[in-house]
Design a protein around this motif. Structure first.
Motif, PDB file in Angstrom:
ATOM      1  N   PRO A 139     115.424 -66.940  -7.411  1.00  0.00           N
ATOM      2  CA  PRO A 139     114.347 -67.585  -7.631  1.00  0.00           C
ATOM      3  C   PRO A 139     113.753 -68.259  -6.263  1.00  0.00           C
ATOM      4  N   SER A 140     112.442 -68.498  -6.370  1.00  0.00           N
ATOM      5  CA  SER A 140     111.823 -69.047  -5.172  1.00  0.00           C
ATOM      6  C   SER A 140     110.854 -70.167  -5.633  1.00  0.00           C
ATOM      7  N   MET A 141     110.647 -71.007  -4.707  1.00  0.00           N
ATOM      8  CA  MET A 141     109.597 -72.114  -5.216  1.00  0.00           C
ATOM      9  C   MET A 141     108.011 -71.472  -5.162  1.00  0.00           C
ATOM     10  N   PRO A 142     107.350 -71.825  -5.966  1.00  0.00           N
ATOM     11  CA  PRO A 142     105.884 -70.825  -6.191  1.00  0.00           C
ATOM     12  C   PRO A 142     104.926 -70.905  -4.895  1.00  0.00           C
ATOM     13  N   SER A 143     105.086 -72.006  -4.357  1.00  0.00           N
ATOM     14  CA  SER A 143     104.117 -72.008  -3.050  1.00  0.00           C
ATOM     15  C   SER A 143     104.527 -71.075  -2.144  1.00  0.00           C
ATOM     16  N   PRO A 144     103.392 -70.547  -1.502  1.00  0.00           N
ATOM     17  CA  PRO A 144     103.893 -69.459  -0.531  1.00  0.00           C
ATOM     18  C   PRO A 144     104.386 -69.983   0.774  1.00  0.00           C
ATOM     19  N   LEU A 145     105.037 -69.185   1.330  1.00  0.00           N
ATOM     20  CA  LEU A 145     105.682 -69.406   2.979  1.00  0.00           C
ATOM     21  C   LEU A 145     104.313 -69.161   4.070  1.00  0.00           C
ATOM     22  N   PRO A 146     104.412 -69.959   5.190  1.00  0.00           N
ATOM     23  CA  PRO A 146     103.332 -69.481   6.093  1.00  0.00           C
ATOM     24  C   PRO A 146     103.249 -68.078   6.272  1.00  0.00           C
ATOM     25  N   PRO A 147     102.280 -67.522   6.702  1.00  0.00           N
ATOM     26  CA  PRO A 147     102.161 -65.965   6.884  1.00  0.00           C
ATOM     27  C   PRO A 147     103.054 -65.627   8.019  1.00  0.00           C
ATOM     28  N   TRP A 148     103.682 -64.420   7.977  1.00  0.00           N
ATOM     29  CA  TRP A 148     104.435 -63.838   9.408  1.00  0.00           C
ATOM     30  C   TRP A 148     103.707 -63.812  10.440  1.00  0.00           C
ATOM     31  N   GLY A 149     104.220 -64.390  11.577  1.00  0.00           N
ATOM     32  CA  GLY A 149     103.234 -64.244  12.748  1.00  0.00           C
ATOM     33  C   GLY A 149     102.890 -65.596  13.135  1.00  0.00           C
ATOM     34  N   GLN A 150     102.964 -66.384  12.062  1.00  0.00           N
ATOM     35  CA  GLN A 150     102.476 -67.879  12.489  1.00  0.00           C
ATOM     36  C   GLN A 150     103.696 -68.660  12.728  1.00  0.00           C
TER      37      GLN A 150
ATOM     38  N   ALA B  75     114.834 -48.732  11.982  1.00  0.00           N
ATOM     39  CA  ALA B  75     115.469 -50.171  12.261  1.00  0.00           C
ATOM     40  C   ALA B  75     115.044 -51.413  11.686  1.00  0.00           C
ATOM     41  N   LEU B  76     115.526 -52.551  11.602  1.00  0.00           N
ATOM     42  CA  LEU B  76     115.119 -53.764  11.284  1.00  0.00           C
ATOM     43  C   LEU B  76     114.608 -54.455  12.430  1.00  0.00           C
ATOM     44  N   THR B  77     113.110 -54.230  12.313  1.00  0.00           N
ATOM     45  CA  THR B  77     112.337 -54.950  13.589  1.00  0.00           C
ATOM     46  C   THR B  77     112.045 -56.194  13.133  1.00  0.00           C
ATOM     47  N   LEU B  78     111.813 -56.928  14.269  1.00  0.00           N
ATOM     48  CA  LEU B  78     111.433 -58.656  14.186  1.00  0.00           C
ATOM     49  C   LEU B  78     110.219 -58.565  15.029  1.00  0.00           C
ATOM     50  N   ARG B  79     109.128 -58.358  14.827  1.00  0.00           N
ATOM     51  CA  ARG B  79     107.984 -58.647  15.549  1.00  0.00           C
ATOM     52  C   ARG B  79     106.935 -59.353  15.248  1.00  0.00           C
ATOM     53  N   PRO B  80     106.723 -60.686  15.642  1.00  0.00           N
ATOM     54  CA  PRO B  80     105.649 -61.519  14.939  1.00  0.00           C
ATOM     55  C   PRO B  80     104.211 -60.997  15.251  1.00  0.00           C
TER      56      PRO B  80
ATOM     57  N   ASP C 199     103.436 -57.698  14.433  1.00  0.00           N
ATOM     58  CA  ASP C 199     103.317 -56.746  13.486  1.00  0.00           C
ATOM     59  C   ASP C 199     103.492 -57.386  12.145  1.00  0.00           C
ATOM     60  N   PRO C 200     102.303 -57.252  11.513  1.00  0.00           N
ATOM     61  CA  PRO C 200     102.416 -57.842   9.937  1.00  0.00           C
ATOM     62  C   PRO C 200     103.168 -56.781   9.406  1.00  0.00           C
ATOM     63  N   ALA C 201     103.253 -55.627   9.572  1.00  0.00           N
ATOM     64  CA  ALA C 201     104.112 -54.762   8.607  1.00  0.00           C
ATOM     65  C   ALA C 201     105.357 -54.948   8.706  1.00  0.00           C
ATOM     66  N   ALA C 202     105.755 -55.811   9.416  1.00  0.00           N
ATOM     67  CA  ALA C 202     107.242 -55.942   9.894  1.00  0.00           C
ATOM     68  C   ALA C 202     107.565 -57.437   9.066  1.00  0.00           C
TER      69      ALA C 202
END
Length: 331
Positions: A70-81, A317-322, A324-327
């Motif tokens: 379970p996670s809290m309902p409010s969204p997290l900041p978008p990836w890349g922010q 691969a497990l990529t981490l690119r701020p 790249d929204p798809a990541a």
């Protein structure tokens, strides 16, 4: 008994023994994965009970989900922010038991920990690759210089992205990823098992200091059972990480598992079926080794994936690119 008969008998016993050992190893891995499943389910159920203001031990705890705590309902900041301005809020949510927030914080800390890392191995790898491709020493030096320039630029981009990140936190990437993994977040489980956050930056002495950290002891015991659990639950990326781990030594997980060409081929073969690609070359495997690898791959393909390819394929691969929204991780 004729010499030919004795030879056939001995070879039959050897093959039977090899198959028996492969079966034993598979059962052992399954037992470890079952134990890890129980641990993760217990943590997920406990997190759910606390989030709803209930005490462990009721009916809701018994329904602990295998993934997706379970996670809290409010969204997290978008990836890349960058998290700088939102760091306190995300950390508060992570410490309160929000699995997605803990995963996101762990991912961001791991990403920011890459800035200032010792790039000498990557630069040398670029030089070696150029030489292996038949380029001259001068061309190999140029390839190494280009790799160095790219890494320096990446460090500068990460430094800007990570502004506002608490300098005391990067060493806690593993702790937050572990919290999220035990709470049931699938992406955190894979990234924690990979262990790429260990020894990222600083001097060689700093890089190996984690070996004496109790957190490394947790990871050392949990990484492989976690991946086996994810694999049995039908996560194709677990197969990719295991294929890499049995084939080379690029990240801590790869070093944790001894190189094993039979296991590596088994997982590469499984991945070829999941991607709908031709079977890979078996290399130097002999017929018996190839048969063992194919038997394991067929069992995994049938039991974990229903003998069907994965829609959309499997990332390599497990990529981490701020940028790249798809990541976007941790979803």
């Amino acid at each position: 008994m004729t010499p030919r008969g004795r030879f056939n008998l001995v070879m039959g016993l050897l093959v039977a023994g090899a198959l028996g050992f492969a079966g034993w190893r598979w059962r052992q891995q399954a037992q470890n994965a079952d134990a890890m499943s129980a641990q993760i389910a217990a943590h997920a159920a406990q997190a759910g009970a606390h989030a709803e203001g209930k005490t462990p031990g009721d009916a809701n705890e018994a329904r602990g989900l295998p993934f997706g705590a379970p996670s809290m309902p409010s969204p997290l900041p978008p990836w890349g922010q960058p998290l700088g301005a939102n760091l306190a809020l995300v950390r508060q949510r992570a410490d309160a038991g929000d699995a997605r927030a803990a995963c996101r914080l762990g991912v961001e800390l791991a990403l920011c920990g890459q800035s200032g890392a010792n790039h000498a191995p990557q630069i040398e790898a670029a030089r070696r690759l150029a030489l292996q491709q038949g380029q001259s020493p001068a061309q190999a030096d140029a390839a190494a210089d280009a790799a160095r320039g790219q890494l320096v630029q990446r460090d500068q981009d990460l430094a800007r992205y990570c502004e506002g990140m608490d300098r005391s936190l990067p060493g806690q990437a593993g702790a937050y990823l572990r919290k999220a993994a035990l709470a049931g977040n699938r992406d955190a489980l894979l990234r924690y098992a990979q262990g790429a956050f260990f020894g990222q930056a600083g001097s060689d002495q700093d890089q190996y200091r984690y070996l004496h950290d109790p957190a490394f002891g947790h990871w050392y015991r949990e990484a492989v059972p976690m991946l086996q659990r994810a694999l049995r639950a039908g996560d194709p990326m677990a197969a990719q990480l295991l294929a890499d781990a049995y084939a080379d030594d690029r990240v801590p997980l790869d070093a944790l598992l001894p190189d094993d060409p039979v296991q590596a081929y088994s997982y590469r073969l499984l991945l070829s079926w999941l991607r709908g690609e031709p079977a890979p070359d078996a290399g130097a495997l002999d017929p018996r080794q190839r048969a063992d690898a194919e038997q394991q791959a067929q069992r995994l393909y049938r039991e974990s994936f229903g003998s069907r390819p994965v829609p959309g394929g499997v990332p390599r691969a497990l990529t981490l690119r701020p940028d790249d929204p798809a990541a976007a991780p941790c979803q």
